[in-house]
Design an enzyme around this catalytic site. Structure first.
Site, short mmCIF file in Angstrom:
data_model
loop_
_atom_site.label_atom_id
_atom_site.label_comp_id
_atom_site.label_asym_id
_atom_site.label_seq_id
_atom_site.Cartn_x
_atom_site.Cartn_y
_atom_site.Cartn_z
N ARG A 29 -7.02 -8.97 3.84
CA ARG A 29 -5.86 -8.09 4.10
C ARG A 29 -4.54 -8.85 3.97
NH1 ARG A 29 -7.93 -5.51 9.44
NH2 ARG A 29 -9.74 -4.33 8.75
N ARG A 33 0.29 -4.95 6.52
CA ARG A 33 1.30 -4.49 7.47
C ARG A 33 2.00 -5.60 8.25
NH1 ARG A 33 -1.86 -0.08 10.92
NH2 ARG A 33 -3.54 -1.61 10.69
N ARG A 42 5.58 0.61 1.59
CA ARG A 42 4.77 1.71 2.15
C ARG A 42 5.65 2.91 2.49
NH1 ARG A 42 2.84 5.23 4.97
NH2 ARG A 42 0.97 5.21 6.28
N ASP A 79 -8.54 0.29 -0.93
CA ASP A 79 -9.26 0.55 0.31
C ASP A 79 -10.74 0.60 0.00
OD1 ASP A 79 -8.67 1.43 3.28
OD2 ASP A 79 -10.35 2.64 2.56
N TYR A 155 -19.03 5.32 7.42
CA TYR A 155 -17.86 6.20 7.41
C TYR A 155 -18.21 7.60 6.93
CZ TYR A 155 -14.62 2.31 8.26
OH TYR A 155 -13.94 1.27 8.83
#
Length: 369
Positions: A29, A33, A42, A79, A155
């Site tokens: 990652r 963020r 973003r 993702d 998921y």
């Protein structure tokens, strides 16, 4: 399709168990963020999927960490859930809540509808791979990736992240036939997806088995590892440059199963922070001149909240736990790729990442001295 030659192939050499001048480093990652520039992009994109599906934005955020830190690889910004999204399960991201699927796969009817998706639905990913390769201009290699068949199934069955995996495990134990069918479709989808990334220019590919570690012993081998093997067996071995494409498998919580993973058909095994690199090296690292796996990992991401001098000390401890890396350029041997034991936290101070990178590069050179 042709791309600029690599000026820094340290990461790929370590993947191949070849000697390097220092231990290469990238971060799970790393585009994300914790960087203010990511947050700005973003905001322009309007949503996470708006960011991931726009080739220019995906390229921009992939390159952002390389502008700040001398990292040794880039990883595609995307993702792990793009594949089930292409199966028409309706992926969305709510701010602060994580991913959700509009449709879930929990019964015979839903499983019967499952099929390997048309890869054209994921064209935005492959276009991003090609564009990132061009923009990198040979600076460092580009890693493509996917979630593992089991992690995707979690998921798809739960419909979102889970604390207890009750729904997916209930299906697995009560209707293993349905779970195996889901995993077969997922494995074949992931293989096609990674092969398309390789064709688009990815120079290494990684399978994230993020939830393999929630399984019981026995169930991990049957429902996770078997289908990771099914993916690996189908992957292309040569990229668009005519060079080999190393394959990395990361199972969070999988350190206890290293003996089972010792002989799977990949070049690199990733480890989370609970594993000891020296012990892992003894199990899977191999001897000089013989077969073995390169190891990737595995500092605790929360170390990065400590002061920079502590970050550096912990980085040195991880490097020391692996031991002196292989240095003979005439043969192969045990090698290490430095990484976090899982993804970087969004709250991480960027200057602490800078301290980590500097410590890894400098101390790993001393280890080879």
């Amino acid at each position: 399709m042709s791309f600029a030659p690599l000026t820094n192939d340290t990461f790929l050499r370590a993947c191949r168990r070849q000697a390097t001048d220092y231990t290469p480093l990238w971060l799970m990652r790393q585009a994300g963020r914790y960087l203010p520039e990511y947050k700005a992009t973003r905001a322009k994109a309007g949503s996470f999927m708006g960011l991931a599906t726009n080739v220019d934005y995906a390229t921009e955020v992939t390159l952002q960490p390389l502008e700040r830190f001398p990292l040794d690889a880039a990883i595609l910004f995307s993702d792990i859930l793009t594949v089930p999204d292409a199966m028409s399960l309706g992926l969305s991201f709510a701010e602060g809540e994580g991913p959700r699927f509009a449709k879930v796969v929990r019964d015979e009817a839903a499983v019967a509808e499952l099929a390997v998706p048309d890869m054209d639905k994921l064209r935005y990913v492959f276009d991003a791979v090609t564009n990132i390769r061009k923009e990198l201009n040979g600076r460092v290699p580009l890693i493509g990736f996917s979630g593992s068949p089991w992690t995707l199934a979690c998921y798809m069955t739960e419909g979102k992240g889970s604390d207890d995996y009750r729904t997916v495990k209930s299906l697995m134990y009560s209707r293993p036939d349905l779970m195996h069918r889901i995993l077969e479709v997922n494995a074949d989808s992931v293989a096609l997806y990674l092969n398309a990334q390789i064709d688009a220019g990815a120079q290494a590919v990684m399978i994230f088995d993020s939830w393999g570690g929630v399984l019981a012993d026995g169930a991990f081998q049957e429902f996770s590892l078997a289908y990771t093997k099914r993916v690996l067996a189908q992957l292309k071995r040569t990229g668009v440059d005519g060079t080999d494409v190393p394959r990395i498998v990361f199972t969070k919580g999988g350190g206890i199963w290293l003996p089972d993973m010792k002989d799977i058909d990949c070049e690199v095994l990733g480890l989370d922070w609970t594993a000891n690199l020296g012990k892992a090296r003894a199990i899977v690292g191999g001897e000089v001149g013989g077969p073995g796996k390169a190891l990737q990992g595995n500092i605790d991401p929360n170390v990065l909240f400590a002061a920079p001098e502590q970050v550096a000390a912990q980085a040195r401890a991880v490097l020391d736990s692996f031991g002196k890396p292989h240095t003979d350029r005439n043969t192969t041997g045990p090698t290490h790729i430095f990484n976090l034991g899982h993804g970087i936290s969004q709250f991480t101070p960027p200057e602490h990442v800078a301290a980590l990178v500097e410590a890894v590069h400098s101390h790993s050179r001393k280890l080879r001295g």
